[in-house]
Design a protein around this motif. Structure first.
Motif, PDB file in Angstrom:
ATOM      1  N   GLY A 141       0.829  -1.194   0.000  1.00 21.20           N
ATOM      2  CA  GLY A 141       0.000   0.000   0.000  1.00 21.20           C
ATOM      3  C   GLY A 141       0.855   1.232   0.000  1.00 21.20           C
ATOM      4  O   GLY A 141       2.020   1.174   0.412  1.00 21.20           O
ATOM      5  N   SER A 166      -1.261   4.196   4.184  1.00 18.91           N
ATOM      6  CA  SER A 166      -2.381   3.298   3.916  1.00 18.91           C
ATOM      7  C   SER A 166      -2.755   2.455   5.127  1.00 18.91           C
ATOM      8  O   SER A 166      -3.805   1.831   5.141  1.00 18.91           O
ATOM      9  CB  SER A 166      -2.036   2.381   2.742  1.00 18.91           C
ATOM     10  OG  SER A 166      -0.867   1.639   3.036  1.00 18.91           O
ATOM     11  N   LEU A 215      -6.437   1.532  -7.662  1.00 18.17           N
ATOM     12  CA  LEU A 215      -6.428   2.690  -6.772  1.00 18.17           C
ATOM     13  C   LEU A 215      -7.206   3.837  -7.394  1.00 18.17           C
ATOM     14  O   LEU A 215      -7.982   4.514  -6.733  1.00 18.17           O
ATOM     15  CB  LEU A 215      -4.993   3.134  -6.492  1.00 18.17           C
ATOM     16  CG  LEU A 215      -4.265   2.389  -5.373  1.00 18.17           C
ATOM     17  CD1 LEU A 215      -2.776   2.684  -5.420  1.00 18.17           C
ATOM     18  CD2 LEU A 215      -4.820   2.747  -4.019  1.00 18.17           C
ATOM     19  N   ASN A 243       2.174   5.049   1.134  1.00 12.99           N
ATOM     20  CA  ASN A 243       2.424   5.621   2.463  1.00 12.99           C
ATOM     21  C   ASN A 243       1.124   6.127   3.059  1.00 12.99           C
ATOM     22  O   ASN A 243       0.326   6.773   2.378  1.00 12.99           O
ATOM     23  CB  ASN A 243       3.433   6.768   2.359  1.00 12.99           C
ATOM     24  CG  ASN A 243       4.809   6.272   2.014  1.00 12.99           C
ATOM     25  OD1 ASN A 243       5.148   5.123   2.293  1.00 12.99           O
ATOM     26  ND2 ASN A 243       5.602   7.114   1.374  1.00 12.99           N
ATOM     27  N   HIS A 267       6.270  -1.067  -0.083  1.00  9.01           N
ATOM     28  CA  HIS A 267       5.555  -0.233  -1.055  1.00  9.01           C
ATOM     29  C   HIS A 267       6.158  -0.420  -2.446  1.00  9.01           C
ATOM     30  O   HIS A 267       5.731   0.223  -3.394  1.00  9.01           O
ATOM     31  CB  HIS A 267       5.576   1.243  -0.647  1.00  9.01           C
ATOM     32  CG  HIS A 267       6.946   1.820  -0.542  1.00  9.01           C
ATOM     33  ND1 HIS A 267       7.720   1.726   0.582  1.00  9.01           N
ATOM     34  CD2 HIS A 267       7.692   2.481  -1.456  1.00  9.01           C
ATOM     35  CE1 HIS A 267       8.880   2.324   0.374  1.00  9.01           C
ATOM     36  NE2 HIS A 267       8.889   2.787  -0.862  1.00  9.01           N
ATOM     37  N   LYS A 284      -0.353   0.262   6.763  1.00  5.90           N
ATOM     38  CA  LYS A 284       0.461  -0.954   6.867  1.00  5.90           C
ATOM     39  C   LYS A 284       1.128  -1.042   8.239  1.00  5.90           C
ATOM     40  O   LYS A 284       1.022  -2.062   8.934  1.00  5.90           O
ATOM     41  CB  LYS A 284       1.563  -0.973   5.799  1.00  5.90           C
ATOM     42  CG  LYS A 284       1.068  -0.924   4.375  1.00  5.90           C
ATOM     43  CD  LYS A 284       2.191  -1.231   3.394  1.00  5.90           C
ATOM     44  CE  LYS A 284       3.380  -0.288   3.483  1.00  5.90           C
ATOM     45  NZ  LYS A 284       2.998   1.074   3.113  1.00  5.90           N
ATOM     46  N   ARG A 320     -10.500   5.589  -5.875  1.00  5.83           N
ATOM     47  CA  ARG A 320     -10.585   7.024  -5.543  1.00  5.83           C
ATOM     48  C   ARG A 320     -11.729   7.689  -6.279  1.00  5.83           C
ATOM     49  O   ARG A 320     -12.417   8.536  -5.728  1.00  5.83           O
ATOM     50  CB  ARG A 320      -9.274   7.724  -5.866  1.00  5.83           C
ATOM     51  CG  ARG A 320      -8.271   7.486  -4.751  1.00  5.83           C
ATOM     52  CD  ARG A 320      -6.896   8.007  -5.020  1.00  5.83           C
ATOM     53  NE  ARG A 320      -5.983   7.449  -4.005  1.00  5.83           N
ATOM     54  CZ  ARG A 320      -4.708   7.244  -4.182  1.00  5.83           C
ATOM     55  NH1 ARG A 320      -4.151   7.531  -5.324  1.00  5.83           N
ATOM     56  NH2 ARG A 320      -3.962   6.739  -3.230  1.00  5.83           N
ATOM     57  N   LEU A 325      -3.658  -2.465   0.806  1.00  3.21           N
ATOM     58  CA  LEU A 325      -4.412  -1.492   1.603  1.00  3.21           C
ATOM     59  C   LEU A 325      -4.384  -0.124   0.934  1.00  3.21           C
ATOM     60  O   LEU A 325      -3.376   0.253   0.335  1.00  3.21           O
ATOM     61  CB  LEU A 325      -3.794  -1.341   2.992  1.00  3.21           C
ATOM     62  CG  LEU A 325      -3.888  -2.508   3.964  1.00  3.21           C
ATOM     63  CD1 LEU A 325      -3.209  -2.154   5.279  1.00  3.21           C
ATOM     64  CD2 LEU A 325      -5.322  -2.906   4.210  1.00  3.21           C
ATOM     65  N   SER A 326      -5.493   0.573   1.084  1.00  2.00           N
ATOM     66  CA  SER A 326      -5.527   1.953   0.633  1.00  2.00           C
ATOM     67  C   SER A 326      -6.384   2.728   1.617  1.00  2.00           C
ATOM     68  O   SER A 326      -7.554   2.371   1.821  1.00  2.00           O
ATOM     69  CB  SER A 326      -6.104   2.047  -0.777  1.00  2.00           C
ATOM     70  OG  SER A 326      -6.338   3.403  -1.104  1.00  2.00           O
ATOM     71  N   GLU A 327      -5.804   3.731   2.239  1.00  2.00           N
ATOM     72  CA  GLU A 327      -6.500   4.557   3.243  1.00  2.00           C
ATOM     73  C   GLU A 327      -7.187   3.688   4.281  1.00  2.00           C
ATOM     74  O   GLU A 327      -8.337   3.908   4.662  1.00  2.00           O
ATOM     75  CB  GLU A 327      -7.499   5.481   2.547  1.00  2.00           C
ATOM     76  CG  GLU A 327      -6.795   6.511   1.681  1.00  2.00           C
ATOM     77  CD  GLU A 327      -7.742   7.434   0.960  1.00  2.00           C
ATOM     78  OE1 GLU A 327      -8.968   7.238   1.074  1.00  2.00           O
ATOM     79  OE2 GLU A 327      -7.262   8.353   0.289  1.00  2.00           O
TER      80      GLU A 327
END
Lengths: 300, 279, 271
Positions: A33, A37, A294, A35, A188, A39, A298, A203-205
């Motif tokens: 993910g 996100s 991603l 930065n 990453h 982790k 978004r 992972l994202s956000e």
């Protein structure tokens, strides 16, 4: 390791939402993910350093916050950036820290692990003189003594040169194959992940964007491209056969992966007066596939 | 095993060297002061003044007592605060706490091992300081009987005298008593350290608060607060240098000091064991 | 037991230890000692010294008429056998009127005064303008007593006054000797910086001089005058054993700044 419906809030901000993760013996799982996100937050929850706001976490059957010591008897964590005791040597790190909590270290184990990570010749120098890459190696060595059942590595390749990255991959693959270790590693840099891991969690956000094998993420992006003598005529002929294509170049067309095989296409194009110069399958790289996901996430 | 590790880290840090250097410098300055004070006050008319009227009064034991007393009042608690403040907050700020928390060792063991090592270090520094003060006194002036006067010396309430041998035995007892008194500022600094995120913040806050509380106790307006300030009980070991020590008072003050130590340790441990790391 | 539970128990143990130890140390944590008149051992002599003047916005003044009844009540309730007062300001007759015939007065000079409830007192001459010297005849014994009000403003004066006073006291032929009163020596034995002496060194010398000859009976009793000064003393010779000594707190009224200081003495037999 089993994580179910994990949520972690910091005040009003939700750093992790509905995260689920499973790591079994003998497999390597990647945690990917951008930065921010979540982790590192996830890894700290697994290490019992942060309490989950909701959900359950079990490491080797133990709850990390309440039973941190039991978790640490079977799991080893290495966080990034590697924090080390500046006034101690590499050997002293291993000898003292490995013995904390009554860990049993076999004779020669320390020397063997130092050799494994390439620090044998610098073993007795104080860590304050180490480069970042050497600190990464020592952090890995610390995670291997005594040998755990679960290894969790946070950005283990950061600061390593390409050769060292290759060596690390070899070490991890051997640990999995020879000792049946379960390994969770975060990064990453996808190019390091997709060649090493069996499965990955993206992972994202704080949310799960994808979980599964890397190949599954790229499978959806597979396409077929034709290079033809008359793109306009070729599109008409394809449409007549129910194939929808898009023009991606002066003489290049793109179709879905399920379009007709090469021989069939060449035959009816020829009957229609179009020469087929090239027929090839393309697939997005992991990075391209992830970026597409991603972007879709978004926009949604 | 973690005691060995913590001791190794302490020995390899610069803190013991700084403490030793500062205390030695202090002793030398005290010695210079002893020799020059009377002359400077009287313009050379007298070698000694008021409580030093009698030459036999100024001897190595008196010097050691003065030096240790004034060093104890301000220097030693600051070193204790420095040591206590550096312990937890140092590893928190450097991120090295994770090194220990990712090992199968309980927070209780981590906490109390560090306190034990810090307490041992403080005790050692106190003992060495006292020993060097005595040695310096012996070399520079020579020992005699320890004669005490009230007032400026502020160690006793009436003129008293202890024979040299007896005085040295009492000094030997002063060491553990003073060390016990220093556990309170050490534990106080541990508490601050459990709240702070960096060693610099913890040490400066602990030292500053100690000085503030010490000064508050000095001011007459806050006389009623004194019994409740841990800084007020620290110098109870002076009772040991009386001809007939009041043991009950000694024990009560020692209890109060130890009670404050336990109180600050309870606060620090509660904070440390409940807090999250990396939040 | 789970680790988390064990840690909670450990924390609990620390709290309990803190409570127990602080509780045990509460003797030095509690309020300043105050004299308890009711707790008197039989056969003891009780002496009271009190500077009954005050300070109005820093300007000192002698005993005020409005306070006479209060002072008389305090003296009566104290159970003292011999009373030494300072700064009576010429109100001895009126004070005696409040006290009643049980008390035998002996005026001194400069506001110093003695009253005896038991025994007889006769005066002897003192070298100081603010003092009263009495010979106290009680229980077949004779004690020389000196009530003093030393200079409030000059350490040098105090230093000059106390030497001859002590010598004059010790020259009296008696079974025991007592020096009591407001000596204005704020030595502050707990290392706090002195705010009220203009020459701490001289005050120390003065105290040393007296303390080498007589025992400071109330040395552990804490401050005797506002805001936190120990100015009032009772020094006794080896003829006495001190059974109790403390300021009797809570008896200042109006602009008074001193507490009465009470001492219970047993006669030890030594001279």
């Amino acid at each position: 390791m089993d994580v179910m419906a994990l949520e972690r809030r910091f005040g009003g901000r939700r750093a992790l939402v509905g995260v689920e993760l499973e790591v079994r013996a003998g497999e390597i799982v990647g945690l990917v993910g951008p930065n921010g996100s979540g982790k590192t937050t996830l890894l700290r929850v697994l290490a019992g350093m942060l309490r989950p706001t909701a959900g359950t976490v079990r490491v080797a059957g133990f709850e990390p916050v309440a039973e941190r010591e039991e978790v640490m008897r079977v799991a080893r964590f290495a966080f990034a950036p590697p924090a080390l005791l500046e006034n101690l040597s590499a050997r002293e790190h291993l000898e003292h820290l490995a013995a904390l909590g009554g860990g049993k270290v076999e004779r020669g184990e320390v020397a063997r692990v130092l050799a494994l990570v390439g620090l044998a010749e610098r073993a007795d120098e104080r860590v304050r003189a180490f480069s970042f890459g050497m600190r990464q190696r020592l952090a890995l060595a610390l995670a291997l003594v005594p040998r755990p059942r679960l290894l969790v590595l946070d950005e283990p390749t950061e600061g390593l040169d390409p050769l060292a990255v290759l060596e690390l991959r070899g070490i991890l693959a051997r640990l999995r194959a020879e000792h049946g270790l379960a390994i969770l590693l975060s990064s990453h840099l996808l190019i390091e992940i997709d060649q090493l891991v069996d499965r990955m969690l993206v992972l994202s956000e704080g949310r799960m964007l994808f979980t599964g094998r890397p190949a599954e993420l790229t499978a959806a992006s597979e396409r077929v491209r034709w290079r033809v003598s008359d793109a306009e005529r070729a599109i008409e002929l394809a449409a007549a056969r129910g194939l929808a294509g898009t023009r991606v170049g002066a003489d290049e067309l793109e179709f879905a992966a399920e379009c007709a095989p090469l021989a069939e296409v060449a035959e009816w194009l020829a009957r229609g007066g179009v020469e087929l110069h090239e027929y090839r399958r393309t697939r997005a790289t992991l990075e391209e596939a992830l970026r597409a996901r991603l972007g879709a996430e978004r926009s949604a | 095993m973690s005691v060995r590790l913590e001791s190794l880290r302490l020995v390899r840090s610069r803190r013991p060297l700084v403490a030793a250097g500062a205390l030695l410098l202090f002793l030398v300055l005290m010695l210079v002061g002893f020799y020059t004070y009377a002359q400077s006050r009287t313009g050379g008319a007298a070698e000694f003044r008021y409580t030093f009227e009698n030459r036999s009064y100024f001897n190595g034991l008196t010097f050691a007592l003065y030096a240790f007393y004034f060093g104890f009042v301000l220097l030693l608690p600051i070193f204790a605060a420095t040591e206590g403040g550096a312990q937890l907050a140092g590893d928190t700020g450097a991120g090295t706490l994770a090194l220990f928390l990712t090992r199968p060792v309980s927070k209780a063991r981590l906490f109390f091992t560090r306190f034990l090592v810090a307490a041992g270090y403080t005790t050692l520094v106190t003992g060495l300081f006292l020993a060097v003060a005595l040695a310096l006194g012996l070399v520079a002036v020579g020992w005699g009987d320890l004669r005490l006067y009230p007032g400026v010396l502020q160690m006793t309430d009436r003129p008293q005298s202890l024979a040299q041998g007896e005085a040295l035995m009492r000094f030997a007892l002063v060491w553990p008593a003073a060390s016990l008194a220093l556990l309170a500022p050490l534990a106080f600094a541990f508490w601050i350290s459990s709240l702070a995120k960096s060693a610099v913040n913890a040490v400066s806050t602990a030292a500053a608060l100690y000085l503030v509380l010490y000064l508050v106790a000095e001011v007459h307006f806050f006389a009623e607060l004194r019994p409740w300030l841990f800084t007020s009980h620290a110098a109870y070991w002076r009772e040991l240098l009386q001809e007939t020590p009041d043991l009950e008072a000694l024990l009560r003050h020692a209890s109060a000091s130890l009670g404050f130590t336990c109180l600050f340790l309870a606060l620090a441990f509660r904070r440390f064991r409940r807090r999250e790391e990396g939040a | 037991m789970r680790r988390a539970t064990r840690e909670r128990w450990l924390e609990g143990l620390l709290w309990v230890l803190a409570a127990l130890l602080l509780g045990h140390g509460r003797g030095c944590l509690g309020a300043l000692p105050s004299f308890e008149p009711a707790a008197r051992e039989p056969g003891t002599l009780r002496l009271l010294t009190w500077n009954v003047g005050g300070a109005d916005d820093g300007t000192p003044h002698a005993l005020e008429r409005d306070d006479l009844a209060h002072v008389a009540r305090v003296l009566d309730e104290s159970g003292a056998d011999l009373v030494l007062l300072q700064e009576t300001g010429g109100s001895e007759t009126e004070l005696l009127g409040h006290l009643g015939p049980r008390w035998m007065p002996m005026p001194g000079r400069g506001g110093a005064m003695a009253f005896a409830r038991r025994g007889q007192i006769t005066r002897w001459s003192t070298p100081l303008a603010r003092a009263v010297g009495v010979t106290w005849h009680i229980e077949d014994r004779t004690f020389a007593v000196l009530g003093v009000h030393a200079s409030a403003f000059s350490a040098k004066d105090r230093n000059r006054e106390l030497g001859p006073l002590v010598e004059a006291l010790l020259e009296q032929r008696a079974d025991g000797h007592i020096l009591a009163g407001d000596l204005n020596l704020d030595l502050d034995l707990d290392k706090r910086a002195d705010l009220f002496s203009n020459d701490l060194a001289l005050d120390v010398e003065s105290y040393n001089f007296v303390a080498e000859r007589l025992e400071d009976a109330a040395r552990h009793a804490g401050p005797t005058a506002e805001p936190d000064r120990r100015l009032d003393y009772v020094f006794v010779s080896r003829a006495f054993t001190v059974r109790a000594a403390a300021p009797w707190r809570g008896h200042r009224i109006g602009t008074m700044d001193h507490e009465p200081l009470l001492v219970d003495l047993a006669i030890s037999g030594a001279r």
